[in-house]
Design a protein around this motif. Structure first.
Motif, PDB file in Angstrom:
ATOM      1  N   ALA A  56       0.862  -1.184   0.000  1.00  0.00           N
ATOM      2  CA  ALA A  56       0.000   0.000   0.000  1.00  0.00           C
ATOM      3  C   ALA A  56       0.896   1.231   0.000  1.00  0.00           C
ATOM      4  O   ALA A  56       2.039   1.172   0.442  1.00  0.00           O
ATOM      5  CB  ALA A  56      -0.881  -0.001   1.239  1.00  0.00           C
ATOM      6  N   TYR A  84      -8.397   8.311   0.351  1.00  0.00           N
ATOM      7  CA  TYR A  84      -8.265   6.864   0.149  1.00  0.00           C
ATOM      8  C   TYR A  84      -8.609   6.486  -1.292  1.00  0.00           C
ATOM      9  O   TYR A  84      -9.549   7.034  -1.894  1.00  0.00           O
ATOM     10  CB  TYR A  84      -9.209   6.097   1.094  1.00  0.00           C
ATOM     11  CG  TYR A  84      -9.336   4.633   0.719  1.00  0.00           C
ATOM     12  CD1 TYR A  84      -8.507   3.664   1.278  1.00  0.00           C
ATOM     13  CD2 TYR A  84     -10.251   4.227  -0.265  1.00  0.00           C
ATOM     14  CE1 TYR A  84      -8.590   2.338   0.890  1.00  0.00           C
ATOM     15  CE2 TYR A  84     -10.332   2.890  -0.658  1.00  0.00           C
ATOM     16  CZ  TYR A  84      -9.504   1.951  -0.076  1.00  0.00           C
ATOM     17  OH  TYR A  84      -9.586   0.640  -0.483  1.00  0.00           O
ATOM     18  N   HIS A 132      -7.712   2.699  -4.084  1.00  0.00           N
ATOM     19  CA  HIS A 132      -6.925   1.452  -4.147  1.00  0.00           C
ATOM     20  C   HIS A 132      -6.335   1.284  -5.540  1.00  0.00           C
ATOM     21  O   HIS A 132      -6.943   1.679  -6.531  1.00  0.00           O
ATOM     22  CB  HIS A 132      -7.749   0.233  -3.727  1.00  0.00           C
ATOM     23  CG  HIS A 132      -8.949  -0.076  -4.573  1.00  0.00           C
ATOM     24  ND1 HIS A 132      -8.884  -0.859  -5.702  1.00  0.00           N
ATOM     25  CD2 HIS A 132     -10.250   0.287  -4.459  1.00  0.00           C
ATOM     26  CE1 HIS A 132     -10.093  -0.981  -6.232  1.00  0.00           C
ATOM     27  NE2 HIS A 132     -10.943  -0.278  -5.503  1.00  0.00           N
ATOM     28  N   HIS A 133      -5.114   0.706  -5.557  1.00  0.00           N
ATOM     29  CA  HIS A 133      -4.430   0.593  -6.845  1.00  0.00           C
ATOM     30  C   HIS A 133      -4.536  -0.799  -7.466  1.00  0.00           C
ATOM     31  O   HIS A 133      -4.194  -0.996  -8.621  1.00  0.00           O
ATOM     32  CB  HIS A 133      -2.960   1.034  -6.725  1.00  0.00           C
ATOM     33  CG  HIS A 133      -2.088   0.112  -5.899  1.00  0.00           C
ATOM     34  ND1 HIS A 133      -1.442  -0.984  -6.430  1.00  0.00           N
ATOM     35  CD2 HIS A 133      -1.759   0.129  -4.574  1.00  0.00           C
ATOM     36  CE1 HIS A 133      -0.742  -1.600  -5.468  1.00  0.00           C
ATOM     37  NE2 HIS A 133      -0.938  -0.935  -4.337  1.00  0.00           N
ATOM     38  N   ASP A 134      -4.993  -1.777  -6.693  1.00  0.00           N
ATOM     39  CA  ASP A 134      -5.192  -3.109  -7.284  1.00  0.00           C
ATOM     40  C   ASP A 134      -6.499  -3.111  -8.071  1.00  0.00           C
ATOM     41  O   ASP A 134      -7.375  -2.281  -7.831  1.00  0.00           O
ATOM     42  CB  ASP A 134      -5.236  -4.180  -6.184  1.00  0.00           C
ATOM     43  CG  ASP A 134      -6.429  -4.003  -5.253  1.00  0.00           C
ATOM     44  OD1 ASP A 134      -6.596  -2.901  -4.699  1.00  0.00           O
ATOM     45  OD2 ASP A 134      -7.220  -4.963  -5.102  1.00  0.00           O
ATOM     46  N   GLU A 152      -4.520   1.591  -1.002  1.00  0.00           N
ATOM     47  CA  GLU A 152      -4.277   0.191  -0.656  1.00  0.00           C
ATOM     48  C   GLU A 152      -4.129  -0.678  -1.899  1.00  0.00           C
ATOM     49  O   GLU A 152      -4.486  -0.274  -3.016  1.00  0.00           O
ATOM     50  CB  GLU A 152      -5.367  -0.351   0.297  1.00  0.00           C
ATOM     51  CG  GLU A 152      -6.654  -0.759  -0.336  1.00  0.00           C
ATOM     52  CD  GLU A 152      -7.506  -1.697   0.525  1.00  0.00           C
ATOM     53  OE1 GLU A 152      -8.651  -1.338   0.801  1.00  0.00           O
ATOM     54  OE2 GLU A 152      -7.054  -2.805   0.889  1.00  0.00           O
ATOM     55  N   GLU A 161      -5.076  -4.191  -2.106  1.00  0.00           N
ATOM     56  CA  GLU A 161      -5.739  -5.505  -2.028  1.00  0.00           C
ATOM     57  C   GLU A 161      -7.238  -5.373  -1.815  1.00  0.00           C
ATOM     58  O   GLU A 161      -7.871  -6.295  -1.318  1.00  0.00           O
ATOM     59  CB  GLU A 161      -5.121  -6.327  -0.885  1.00  0.00           C
ATOM     60  CG  GLU A 161      -5.122  -5.555   0.436  1.00  0.00           C
ATOM     61  CD  GLU A 161      -4.527  -6.319   1.628  1.00  0.00           C
ATOM     62  OE1 GLU A 161      -3.635  -7.153   1.419  1.00  0.00           O
ATOM     63  OE2 GLU A 161      -4.988  -6.064   2.744  1.00  0.00           O
ATOM     64  N   GLU A 162      -7.806  -4.234  -2.220  1.00  0.00           N
ATOM     65  CA  GLU A 162      -9.230  -4.010  -1.969  1.00  0.00           C
ATOM     66  C   GLU A 162     -10.086  -5.038  -2.691  1.00  0.00           C
ATOM     67  O   GLU A 162     -11.043  -5.564  -2.142  1.00  0.00           O
ATOM     68  CB  GLU A 162      -9.629  -2.593  -2.398  1.00  0.00           C
ATOM     69  CG  GLU A 162     -10.950  -2.107  -1.814  1.00  0.00           C
ATOM     70  CD  GLU A 162     -12.195  -2.576  -2.564  1.00  0.00           C
ATOM     71  OE1 GLU A 162     -13.270  -2.625  -1.960  1.00  0.00           O
ATOM     72  OE2 GLU A 162     -12.077  -2.911  -3.761  1.00  0.00           O
ATOM     73  N   SER A 168      -9.432  -6.944   1.067  1.00  0.00           N
ATOM     74  CA  SER A 168      -8.653  -6.176   2.063  1.00  0.00           C
ATOM     75  C   SER A 168      -8.284  -6.993   3.305  1.00  0.00           C
ATOM     76  O   SER A 168      -8.580  -6.583   4.426  1.00  0.00           O
ATOM     77  CB  SER A 168      -9.444  -4.938   2.523  1.00  0.00           C
ATOM     78  OG  SER A 168      -9.811  -4.144   1.431  1.00  0.00           O
ATOM     79  N   PHE A 184      -6.340  -5.022   5.974  1.00  0.00           N
ATOM     80  CA  PHE A 184      -6.762  -3.618   6.129  1.00  0.00           C
ATOM     81  C   PHE A 184      -6.746  -3.164   7.586  1.00  0.00           C
ATOM     82  O   PHE A 184      -6.156  -2.149   7.943  1.00  0.00           O
ATOM     83  CB  PHE A 184      -8.167  -3.449   5.543  1.00  0.00           C
ATOM     84  CG  PHE A 184      -8.587  -2.016   5.396  1.00  0.00           C
ATOM     85  CD1 PHE A 184      -8.312  -1.311   4.241  1.00  0.00           C
ATOM     86  CD2 PHE A 184      -9.271  -1.363   6.416  1.00  0.00           C
ATOM     87  CE1 PHE A 184      -8.701   0.009   4.094  1.00  0.00           C
ATOM     88  CE2 PHE A 184      -9.667  -0.039   6.278  1.00  0.00           C
ATOM     89  CZ  PHE A 184      -9.383   0.646   5.109  1.00  0.00           C
ATOM     90  N   ASP A 223     -14.153   5.634  -4.026  1.00  0.00           N
ATOM     91  CA  ASP A 223     -14.271   4.290  -4.606  1.00  0.00           C
ATOM     92  C   ASP A 223     -15.730   3.945  -4.889  1.00  0.00           C
ATOM     93  O   ASP A 223     -16.100   2.788  -4.930  1.00  0.00           O
ATOM     94  CB  ASP A 223     -13.656   3.260  -3.638  1.00  0.00           C
ATOM     95  CG  ASP A 223     -13.449   1.898  -4.290  1.00  0.00           C
ATOM     96  OD1 ASP A 223     -13.414   1.833  -5.532  1.00  0.00           O
ATOM     97  OD2 ASP A 223     -13.332   0.903  -3.556  1.00  0.00           O
TER      98      ASP A 223
END
Ligand SMILES: [Zn+2]
Length: 471
Positions: A88, A105, A107-109, A172, A174-175, A179, A182, A202
């Motif tokens: 993350a 916040y 997420h990059h995945d 993060e 792994e959303e 997660s 998390f 998101d």
């Protein structure tokens, strides 16, 4: 702290300036979105971990390039028995002079691409078509990351590099995989993440031109239970008649869970009202695959039924299967029911209500025994906080259409973790998606003008926050 109604409004000069700053940054932002999309970082064991690593590094570089942070780092949480979470990215710049600290916040995945033959464009190659960029992650949630980065740049363009609002970032990795680390990540990085306001980019807007904040999420209560009438199976010819079998008892019990209109009949459950927005029943029927002639169930508007009222589904029954069945009275049958609970309801209370219902309504004195339980907290944004008022005002000004409050019938489990670890933070669930974004499906896309609107709104929100003294 409450804002006066005037101070959550934005004058046209400020809005025009913010639009100009975002417009100047927009081509670069889209190019950066393209670069992120080309890195297929997926947090499943079946996909290369190096891609997720590269994706985290690329996000860290973007944040570093803004030049505003005291710290930018890629970190992983340890959790369970020596497990290590996905990479993350965190960043922080402390607030000064009593200004609020804002945590951004995303997420990059991304989700796996799914069935490649269903994609009209290459799944990891950003492709512009009809005002939208198509690719896996183009919306969910790489556009969320780019919206944050561009808003930070535009804030610098508006307020100069010495701005005083505090910024924390948590992207993060792994959303989409649920997660798993998390909660541990929050606990282990509390100092860098601590904030007055958390902006979770998101979710979705109501349409491409009507912006929205997601202010409610339903929670979850599921319960496994067994209905027993006999201590062993017996011959139906010798005992059928006076002796009740467990399957019949179970079916009669399950039938009491809804009233004749299909409303959940469990007493003591919370119900609310959703915003009054157009919802197309025909689209609901088509999207869900409801057969012609089959009626919708429950009372209230469709959005009430999806967002703010409970729903109850029997999701499994273990009895005897037809192929191996014999003329026998079954002694015991197991079932699992899953309830979506309304915003404002405590899961433990809903569980108690469900158990009471099952115990009180078991027919023929059949015994009910409870097994495994799963609980998930619903979410209801605090409408009274200054951040909500400011964010709605910023969205309305950026889009030129009044922002609406929407709900999600399902949950975003990590929101409950944020509430628990940072109970005093105001949580804003924003997003870059719209109804056609198809997150998780083939042909995912982000609408460019919606993305631009989200960037302008976030810029306005940060610029106004930079003038607030809250501490
Ligand atoms: Zn997402």
């Amino acid at each position: 702290m409450n804002l006066s109604p005037e101070s959550s409004k934005f004058d046209s000069i400020t809005v025009t300036l913010a639009k100009e700053k975002v417009a100047a940054r927009f081509p670069e932002a889209i190019a950066r979105l393209g670069s992120l999309v080309r890195i297929p970082g997926i947090a499943w064991d079946a996909f290369p971990a190096e891609d997720l690593e590269r994706s985290a590094t690329a996000v860290a570089e973007l944040l570093t390039s803004t030049g505003v942070f005291e710290t930018v780092e890629v970190r992983r949480a340890t959790y369970g028995n020596d497990k290590v979470g996905a990479p993350a990215v965190v960043a922080r710049r402390a607030a000064r002079n009593g200004r609020p600290q804002i945590l951004l916040y995303a997420h990059h995945d991304v989700q796996p691409p799914g069935d490649k033959s269903e994609w009209k464009t290459p799944e990891f190659e950003p492709t512009l078509m009809d005002g939208r960029i198509f690719a896996r992650g183009a919306a969910d949630d790489k556009a969320g990351i780019i919206a944050h980065v561009t808003a930070i740049q535009s804030l610098v363009d508006l307020a100069g590099p010495d701005f005083e609002i505090g910024l924390s970032v948590f992207v993060e990795g792994e959303e989409e995989a649920g997660s798993p680390s998390f909660r541990a990540f929050l606990d282990q990085n509390r100092d860098i993440l601590e904030a007055d306001v958390i902006v979770v980019a998101d979710s979705a807007n109501w349409t491409t031109t009507i912006p929205a904040l997601t202010t409610t999420l339903r929670g979850l209560v599921s319960q496994e239970f067994e209905v027993r009438t006999l201590d062993h199976a017996v011959h139906s010819g010798m005992y059928g008649g006076p002796i009740p079998d467990a399957m019949t008892a179970m079916i009669r019990l399950l039938a009491t869970l809804h009233d004749e209109n299909g409303n959940v009949a469990v007493r003591g459950l919370v119900e609310g009202k959703a915003a009054e927005l157009e919802y197309d029943e025909a689209a609901l029927r088509t999207d869900s695959g409801l057969l012609d002639g089959v009626e919708l169930i429950g009372d209230g508007s469709i959005l009430d039924r999806i967002w703010t009222k409970p729903a109850l589904t029997v999701i499994g029954i273990d009895g005897m299967n037809v192929a191996t069945s014999s003329n026998t009275l079954l002694p015991a049958v197991k079932a699992k029911v899953s309830m979506r609970i309304a915003p404002g309801q405590e899961p433990a209370e809903a569980l108690t209500a469900l158990r009471r219902h099952l115990s009180e309504n078991a027919p023929f004195g059949a015994r009910v025994e409870f097994g495994e339980v799963e609980l998930g907290k619903p979410f209801k944004a605090d409408d009274s906080g200054w951040a909500k008022q400011l964010a709605s005002g910023a969205l309305s000004a950026a889009f030129g259409n009044e922002s609406v409050d929407i709900g999600i019938g399902g949950s975003i489990p990590f929101i409950a973790d944020l509430v628990q670890v940072f109970p005093n933070a105001q949580i804003l669930v924003t997003g870059v998606e719209d109804a056609d974004s198809r997150a998780h499906s083939p042909n995912e896309s982000v609408h460019l003008e919606t993305l631009r609107g989200a960037m302008v709104a976030e810029t306005l929100f940060l610029a106004k926050g930079n003038e607030l003294r809250i501490n």
